[in-house]
Design a protein around this motif. Structure first.
Motif, PDB file in Angstrom:
ATOM      1  N   GLN A  39      47.598  29.969  31.766  1.00  0.00           N
ATOM      2  CA  GLN A  39      46.180  30.080  32.114  1.00  0.00           C
ATOM      3  C   GLN A  39      45.335  30.103  30.844  1.00  0.00           C
ATOM      4  OE1 GLN A  39      43.051  32.944  34.586  1.00  0.00           O
ATOM      5  NE2 GLN A  39      45.130  32.711  35.386  1.00  0.00           N
ATOM      6  N   ASN A  42      39.072  32.843  30.057  1.00  0.00           N
ATOM      7  CA  ASN A  42      38.024  32.764  31.083  1.00  0.00           C
ATOM      8  C   ASN A  42      36.920  31.757  30.741  1.00  0.00           C
ATOM      9  OD1 ASN A  42      37.995  36.318  32.058  1.00  0.00           O
ATOM     10  ND2 ASN A  42      39.345  34.658  32.667  1.00  0.00           N
ATOM     11  N   PHE A 105      35.993  31.208  40.618  1.00  0.00           N
ATOM     12  CA  PHE A 105      35.291  32.428  40.192  1.00  0.00           C
ATOM     13  C   PHE A 105      33.948  32.460  40.916  1.00  0.00           C
ATOM     14  CE2 PHE A 105      37.286  33.131  35.662  1.00  0.00           C
ATOM     15  CZ  PHE A 105      38.555  33.195  36.231  1.00  0.00           C
ATOM     16  N   LYS A 109      34.799  38.193  40.604  1.00  0.00           N
ATOM     17  CA  LYS A 109      35.601  37.850  39.424  1.00  0.00           C
ATOM     18  C   LYS A 109      35.924  39.179  38.730  1.00  0.00           C
ATOM     19  CE  LYS A 109      37.098  36.307  35.362  1.00  0.00           C
ATOM     20  NZ  LYS A 109      37.637  37.547  34.747  1.00  0.00           N
ATOM     21  N   ASN A 110      37.200  39.559  38.746  1.00  0.00           N
ATOM     22  CA  ASN A 110      37.571  40.920  38.310  1.00  0.00           C
ATOM     23  C   ASN A 110      36.652  41.908  39.039  1.00  0.00           C
ATOM     24  OD1 ASN A 110      38.898  39.225  36.542  1.00  0.00           O
ATOM     25  ND2 ASN A 110      38.577  40.504  34.734  1.00  0.00           N
ATOM     26  N   ASN A 179      38.803  35.991  42.033  1.00  0.00           N
ATOM     27  CA  ASN A 179      39.733  36.430  40.990  1.00  0.00           C
ATOM     28  C   ASN A 179      39.796  37.946  40.948  1.00  0.00           C
ATOM     29  OD1 ASN A 179      41.353  35.461  38.444  1.00  0.00           O
ATOM     30  ND2 ASN A 179      40.206  37.258  37.816  1.00  0.00           N
ATOM     31  N   GLU A 180      40.990  38.472  41.106  1.00  0.00           N
ATOM     32  CA  GLU A 180      41.177  39.929  41.105  1.00  0.00           C
ATOM     33  C   GLU A 180      40.033  40.597  41.857  1.00  0.00           C
ATOM     34  OE1 GLU A 180      41.984  41.475  37.178  1.00  0.00           O
ATOM     35  OE2 GLU A 180      43.996  40.633  37.160  1.00  0.00           O
ATOM     36  N   ASN A 257      44.970  36.753  43.697  1.00  0.00           N
ATOM     37  CA  ASN A 257      45.665  37.521  42.659  1.00  0.00           C
ATOM     38  C   ASN A 257      45.168  38.967  42.612  1.00  0.00           C
ATOM     39  OD1 ASN A 257      43.147  36.669  41.635  1.00  0.00           O
ATOM     40  ND2 ASN A 257      43.864  36.686  39.525  1.00  0.00           N
ATOM     41  N   SER A 259      44.699  42.726  40.688  1.00  0.00           N
ATOM     42  CA  SER A 259      44.669  43.629  39.534  1.00  0.00           C
ATOM     43  C   SER A 259      45.501  44.834  39.967  1.00  0.00           C
ATOM     44  CB  SER A 259      43.234  44.039  39.247  1.00  0.00           C
ATOM     45  OG  SER A 259      43.210  45.050  38.267  1.00  0.00           O
ATOM     46  N   ASP A 298      49.108  40.049  39.021  1.00  0.00           N
ATOM     47  CA  ASP A 298      48.715  39.784  37.627  1.00  0.00           C
ATOM     48  C   ASP A 298      49.342  40.896  36.791  1.00  0.00           C
ATOM     49  OD1 ASP A 298      47.193  37.715  38.551  1.00  0.00           O
ATOM     50  OD2 ASP A 298      45.251  38.628  38.103  1.00  0.00           O
ATOM     51  N   TYR A 300      50.099  43.016  33.635  1.00  0.00           N
ATOM     52  CA  TYR A 300      49.671  43.426  32.285  1.00  0.00           C
ATOM     53  C   TYR A 300      50.269  44.776  31.930  1.00  0.00           C
ATOM     54  CZ  TYR A 300      46.493  39.507  32.416  1.00  0.00           C
ATOM     55  OH  TYR A 300      45.975  38.240  32.474  1.00  0.00           O
ATOM     56  N   GLU A 325      49.361  35.361  36.502  1.00  0.00           N
ATOM     57  CA  GLU A 325      48.941  35.873  35.199  1.00  0.00           C
ATOM     58  C   GLU A 325      49.979  36.874  34.741  1.00  0.00           C
ATOM     59  OE1 GLU A 325      44.962  37.548  34.788  1.00  0.00           O
ATOM     60  OE2 GLU A 325      44.198  36.170  36.307  1.00  0.00           O
ATOM     61  N   PHE A 350      48.742  34.409  30.426  1.00  0.00           N
ATOM     62  CA  PHE A 350      47.277  34.291  30.431  1.00  0.00           C
ATOM     63  C   PHE A 350      46.713  34.210  29.010  1.00  0.00           C
ATOM     64  CE2 PHE A 350      43.130  36.146  29.858  1.00  0.00           C
ATOM     65  CZ  PHE A 350      42.368  35.475  30.808  1.00  0.00           C
ATOM     66  N   ASN A 359      42.973  38.886  24.154  1.00  0.00           N
ATOM     67  CA  ASN A 359      42.669  39.978  25.092  1.00  0.00           C
ATOM     68  C   ASN A 359      43.591  41.176  24.867  1.00  0.00           C
ATOM     69  OD1 ASN A 359      45.038  39.014  26.214  1.00  0.00           O
ATOM     70  ND2 ASN A 359      44.322  39.144  28.317  1.00  0.00           N
ATOM     71  N   LEU A 362      45.944  43.815  26.326  1.00  0.00           N
ATOM     72  CA  LEU A 362      46.649  43.275  27.503  1.00  0.00           C
ATOM     73  C   LEU A 362      47.669  42.230  27.062  1.00  0.00           C
ATOM     74  CD1 LEU A 362      43.676  42.859  30.010  1.00  0.00           C
ATOM     75  CD2 LEU A 362      45.258  44.778  29.810  1.00  0.00           C
TER      76      LEU A 362
HETATM   77  C1  N0T Z   1      42.649  39.609  34.104  1.00  0.00           C
HETATM   78  C2  N0T Z   1      42.451  39.091  32.686  1.00  0.00           C
HETATM   79  C3  N0T Z   1      41.250  38.159  32.785  1.00  0.00           C
HETATM   80  C4  N0T Z   1      41.257  49.009  29.912  1.00  0.00           C
HETATM   81  C5  N0T Z   1      42.264  40.071  31.574  1.00  0.00           C
HETATM   82  C6  N0T Z   1      43.098  42.017  34.024  1.00  0.00           C
HETATM   83  C7  N0T Z   1      41.559  37.481  34.073  1.00  0.00           C
HETATM   84  C8  N0T Z   1      41.827  38.654  34.968  1.00  0.00           C
HETATM   85  N1  N0T Z   1      42.216  40.939  34.345  1.00  0.00           N
HETATM   86  O1  N0T Z   1      42.235  39.416  30.326  1.00  0.00           O
HETATM   87  O2  N0T Z   1      40.023  38.818  32.854  1.00  0.00           O
HETATM   88  O3  N0T Z   1      40.536  36.667  34.571  1.00  0.00           O
HETATM   89  O4  N0T Z   1      42.424  38.216  36.155  1.00  0.00           O
HETATM   90  C9  N0T Z   1      42.428  43.342  34.303  1.00  0.00           C
HETATM   91  C10 N0T Z   1      43.156  44.467  33.650  1.00  0.00           C
HETATM   92  C11 N0T Z   1      42.202  45.597  33.360  1.00  0.00           C
HETATM   93  C12 N0T Z   1      42.800  46.594  32.405  1.00  0.00           C
HETATM   94  C13 N0T Z   1      41.724  47.403  31.697  1.00  0.00           C
HETATM   95  C14 N0T Z   1      42.297  48.223  30.606  1.00  0.00           C
END
Ligand code: N0T
Length: 532
Positions: A39, A42, A105, A109-110, A179-180, A257, A259, A298, A300, A325, A350, A359, A362
């Motif tokens: 991916q 953004n 989006f 979006k998030n 998105n999320e 997707n 979060s 997704d 992370y 992601e 991602f 990012n 993450l």
């Molecule tokens: C994901 C990505 C992009 C303080 C993060 C993860 C993508 C989205 N979001 O780079 O924004 O578009 O789907 C959110 C994780 C939040 C963690 C906050 C930690």
């Protein structure tokens, strides 16, 4: 007897996800397809950024690019559509021989409204936000507003119409609506109408599909999960209507997707992007959104136990596993193996472009060579066999592992065979020989290592992996019975699906266990049993 089946003739029916016997295949051009994805960042959704994208795609041997299409970009003025971004994107994707997954989006979006057009952003009277308990507006657009839904749907349908008219060859293979999605910091909309809905009965459809007894949201789902269930139902219905309208124009597979919250604690997860396809409400999404083919995690979280738990939550007979992601730091790359081991139809780190953005924490701090190679080494092995692998995984038992923090052995069962993955061991598999003090295995303490196995015959298992040692044995040997490795071939699958041997691995390479280095290989292992 490997899975021979000739390469299909070009087939222009739109891609789809096929599910049979609890296994899944993403069908593209009429045949199973493994998405070796990536991916973009953004804000790489403008023609000027594509030169930063294609070289990275090539470098890692990705076959699919996931990239945003923003509502603000295609409908900058209400009712006036501009598809110039897609004109360029589709043309360049074809030139680069890469398929596309479009990320819509829009309303969410998030969870936020940042990608909605200016005429939406600046008119919260017409496009209402969720309302907090104290009556003040929340930042998230309300899923209870018909106006919000109709406006998003109208633009989405135009996007799908564009694809129908301009992409007969299905360069775009999947679409991700929103998105999320969900809401952070507020679990439900407290405006008068949704408040009434929340106090009322859970829709009959939903209780029936969940096999629960009728009642209010509180009665059916209990405190702590009731508001999440409520908002999930309404957001899923909203997305379903958009997805259904789009599919009516062009029936591409669509997924949403998530979060992700805590994989082990539903009540805590309920608070993360409430309303989205969180792991504990997949059943509600299935009931509410029949037009959404899959819910997807997704990832992370770098902890192996958490990642395995997420993969297990989303790999279900009624939900194809897709990782749309995952962080692009090198330590996430080993989760490619357990994703495939659970029949995953796709995987995508991602932030894979050379725009220079990071990012972190993450993903990776910098997209340097070592980071790229962590993904590239695996994709390089699978790119030529993506279709053969997807076919095998959609019909055969599979299993996979990635090294955990404790580097402990992990094993899985395929038919009557037990496959064991071991980590941080030298050739002979010793764990406490004196020389190890001075010369621990170079992968010791490093977040690398994993494998995948697919059973292609009663006594035949295809494996791939890196930084791992693999052993085979009988799962439940009879008295006096033992299993052994009879032959190990290194090779690949030819385009027609037939196994092509490059060499036989024997002697040191197999006598004490099968040792994979940091360079992934594909092996076909023939097993047999002895009795005394
Ligand atoms: C994901 C990505 C992009 C303080 C993060 C993860 C993508 C989205 N979001 O780079 O924004 O578009 O789907 C959110 C994780 C939040 C963690 C906050 C930690």
């Amino acid at each position: 007897l490997a899975v021979a089946s000739p390469a299909p003739a070009q087939d222009s029916t739109p891609p789809r996800i096929e599910s049979r016997n609890g296994k899944h295949a993403l069908i593209v051009d009429g045949a199973p397809y493994l998405m070796l994805g990536a991916q973009a960042h953004n804000s790489s959704n403008y023609p000027a950024m594509l030169p930063t994208v294609w070289p990275v795609m090539r470098r890692i041997h990705a076959n699919t690019l996931e990239i945003p299409v923003a509502w603000e970009q295609i409908e900058p003025k209400e009712g006036q559509f501009d598809f110039s971004w897609l004109d360029v994107l589709l043309r360049e994707a074809r030139q680069n021989d890469v398929r596309l997954v479009l990320l819509w989006f829009a309303t969410w979006k998030n969870t936020g409204a940042s990608y909605t057009p200016m005429w939406v952003k600046t008119d919260s009277k017409r496009f209402p936000h969720m309302v907090k308990a104290d009556g003040t507006p929340h930042y998230v657009l309300s899923p209870h507003s018909r106006t919000n839904l109709e406006a998003d749907k109208k633009a989405f349908v135009r996007l799908m119409q564009y694809l129908k008219d301009n992409d007969p060859q299905n360069t775009v293979i999947m679409v991700q609506p929103e998105n999320e999605l969900g809401s952070y910091g507020l679990m439900r909309d407290h405006a008068p109408e949704p408040r009434k809905l929340f106090e009322g009965q859970v829709p009959a459809d939903l209780v029936k599909k969940l096999g629960k007894r009728p009642g209010t949201w509180r009665q059916v789902f209990g405190e702590g999960l009731d508001e999440q269930a409520f908002t999930t139902w309404h957001m899923a219905r909203y997305v379903d209507e958009i997805a259904a309208a789009g599919k009516k124009v062009k029936p591409l597979p669509m997924y949403v997707n998530a979060s992700l919250g805590d994989p082990f604690d539903a009540k805590s997860a309920a608070n993360s992007a409430t309303g989205g396809p969180q792991w504990n409400v997949i059943d509600i999404w299935k009931a509410a959104a029949p037009s959404v083919d899959a819910t997807a995690p997704d990832i992370y979280n770098r902890d192996q136990k958490a990642v395995i738990a997420y993969l297990d939550h989303y790999a279900r007979p009624d939900n194809a596993l897709l990782v749309p992601e995952i962080g692009n730091a090198a330590d996430y790359a080993r989760f490619f193996w357990p994703t495939l081991g659970r029949g995953g139809i796709g995987f995508a780190p991602f932030g894979m472009d050379a725009s220079g953005y990071s990012n972190y924490p993450l993903g990776a701090k910098v997209l340097d060579e070592e980071t790229l190679e962590a993904f590239a080494s695996k994709y390089r092995l699978f790119a030529p066999i993506a279709r053969q692998w997807a076919r095998i995984a959609s019909t055969s038992p599979t299993w996979g592992a990635a090294k955990g923090a404790d580097a402990a052995d992990q094993s899985g069962v395929l038919g009557r065979w037990r496959v064991t993955a071991q980590f941080e061991l030298w050739e002979f598999g010793e764990r406490d020989a004196p020389y190890l003090k001075a010369d621990p295995h170079p992968t010791k303490g490093k977040p690398v290592g994993g494998m995948v196995a697919a059973q292609t015959g009663p006594n035949e298992i295809v494996i791939a992996g890196s930084d791992v040692r693999v052993r085979f044995g009988l799962d439940k040997p009879a008295a006096g019975e033992s299993g052994s490795v009879l032959r190990v071939e290194e090779g690949s699958f030819a385009p027609d699906g037939r196994w092509q041997m490059r060499r036989v691995l024997n002697g040191d390479q197999t006598d004490y266990g099968i040792n994979f280095t940091g360079t992934p290989m594909l092996l076909r292992v023939t097993l047999g049993t002895n009795r005394n």
